[in-house]
Motif scaffolding. Structure first.
Motif, PDB file in Angstrom:
ATOM      1  N   ILE A 154       0.866  -1.181   0.000  1.00 26.09           N
ATOM      2  CA  ILE A 154       0.000   0.000   0.000  1.00 26.09           C
ATOM      3  C   ILE A 154       0.902   1.230   0.000  1.00 26.09           C
ATOM      4  CG2 ILE A 154      -1.741   1.276   1.318  1.00 26.09           C
ATOM      5  CD1 ILE A 154      -2.484  -1.536   2.572  1.00 26.09           C
ATOM      6  N   TYR A 155       0.601   2.200  -0.872  1.00 26.52           N
ATOM      7  CA  TYR A 155       1.386   3.432  -0.903  1.00 26.52           C
ATOM      8  C   TYR A 155       1.429   4.044   0.503  1.00 26.52           C
ATOM      9  CZ  TYR A 155       1.439   3.606  -6.025  1.00 26.52           C
ATOM     10  OH  TYR A 155       1.659   3.333  -7.350  1.00 26.52           O
ATOM     11  N   PRO A 156       2.614   4.473   0.955  1.00 21.54           N
ATOM     12  CA  PRO A 156       2.726   5.034   2.307  1.00 21.54           C
ATOM     13  C   PRO A 156       1.736   6.169   2.598  1.00 21.54           C
ATOM     14  CG  PRO A 156       4.908   4.637   1.415  1.00 21.54           C
ATOM     15  CD  PRO A 156       3.922   4.370   0.294  1.00 21.54           C
ATOM     16  N   GLU A 157       1.453   7.009   1.596  1.00 19.48           N
ATOM     17  CA  GLU A 157       0.549   8.134   1.831  1.00 19.48           C
ATOM     18  C   GLU A 157      -0.912   7.702   2.010  1.00 19.48           C
ATOM     19  OE1 GLU A 157       1.397   8.302  -2.731  1.00 19.48           O
ATOM     20  OE2 GLU A 157       2.458   7.708  -0.917  1.00 19.48           O
ATOM     21  N   TRP A 158      -1.230   6.435   1.717  1.00 20.77           N
ATOM     22  CA  TRP A 158      -2.605   5.944   1.882  1.00 20.77           C
ATOM     23  C   TRP A 158      -2.738   4.963   3.046  1.00 20.77           C
ATOM     24  CZ3 TRP A 158      -2.971   5.170  -4.076  1.00 20.77           C
ATOM     25  CH2 TRP A 158      -3.239   6.405  -4.684  1.00 20.77           C
ATOM     26  N   ARG A 159      -1.652   4.679   3.753  1.00 21.26           N
ATOM     27  CA  ARG A 159      -1.708   3.694   4.842  1.00 21.26           C
ATOM     28  C   ARG A 159      -2.522   4.157   6.042  1.00 21.26           C
ATOM     29  NH1 ARG A 159       4.537   1.640   4.640  1.00 21.26           N
ATOM     30  NH2 ARG A 159       4.355   0.718   2.555  1.00 21.26           N
ATOM     31  N   PHE A 160      -2.719   5.469   6.195  1.00 22.57           N
ATOM     32  CA  PHE A 160      -3.496   5.972   7.335  1.00 22.57           C
ATOM     33  C   PHE A 160      -4.929   5.459   7.300  1.00 22.57           C
ATOM     34  CE2 PHE A 160      -4.536   8.989   4.013  1.00 22.57           C
ATOM     35  CZ  PHE A 160      -5.862   9.313   4.259  1.00 22.57           C
ATOM     36  N   ARG A 161      -5.379   5.007   6.146  1.00 24.66           N
ATOM     37  CA  ARG A 161      -6.750   4.495   5.999  1.00 24.66           C
ATOM     38  C   ARG A 161      -6.922   3.093   6.590  1.00 24.66           C
ATOM     39  NH1 ARG A 161      -7.388   5.899  -0.438  1.00 24.66           N
ATOM     40  NH2 ARG A 161      -7.417   8.154  -0.248  1.00 24.66           N
ATOM     41  N   TYR A 162      -5.807   2.434   6.888  1.00 30.34           N
ATOM     42  CA  TYR A 162      -5.802   1.053   7.360  1.00 30.34           C
ATOM     43  C   TYR A 162      -5.387   0.996   8.829  1.00 30.34           C
ATOM     44  CZ  TYR A 162      -5.915   0.114   2.361  1.00 30.34           C
ATOM     45  OH  TYR A 162      -6.263   0.091   1.033  1.00 30.34           O
TER      46      TYR A 162
END
Length: 147
Positions: A79-87
């Motif tokens: 998962i792209y690091p900038e989108w990991r906050f969603r998980y």
């Protein structure tokens, strides 16, 4: 938190043109329909149909039976690091299941404006090259290499 299991749906017409949609949060990021499961036990085909409706306005249940097909292929990617906050904390990988959807010529597309800002129908080779995700391009090429 998002579930790290998703679907990718390559939408195409009989002439092999493929639908690509441009992400609202990333200008120039073109892709097929994608989305995470809403629940860990959600049926993959139902998730694919739901995502297609949400992102394009196409109601799979209004199309001929068999229009949506499971490609029986899955990949795992980082998962792209900038989108990991969603998980959930510590989740860095996602498992994606591939589907295809044949739609009739002239079908109307209605984008979800918070998710996507533009769409294009492109010959499949061109669509595969334009995808920001290498695996999305591979899904497109895989679909048409089998036909």
């Amino acid at each position: 938190m998002k579930i790290p299991i998703s679907v990718l749906v390559v939408i195409y017409k009989s002439n092999r043109d493929v639908l690509l949609i441009e992400r609202a949060d990333r200008q120039g990021f073109w892709q097929s329909v994608t989305g995470s499961l809403d629940a860990p036990n959600e049926d993959l085909a139902l998730a694919a149909s739901r995502e297609v409706l949400e992102e394009t306005g196409i109601a799979v249940d209004q199309l001929p039976a068999g229009s949506l097909r499971d490609m029986h292929h899955r990949i795992e990617y980082e998962i792209y690091p900038e989108w990991r906050f969603r998980y959930a904390p510590g989740v860095t990988r996602n498992t994606e299941h591939w589907f295809s959807l044949e739609v009739p010529d002239g079908i109307q597309i209605r984008l979800a404006p918070r998710e996507h800002v533009a769409y294009e129908w492109l010959p499949f080779e061109e669509a595969a090259k334009k995808c920001f995700s290498r695996s999305n391009g591979e899904a497109i090429m895989s679909l048409f290499s089998a036909k």
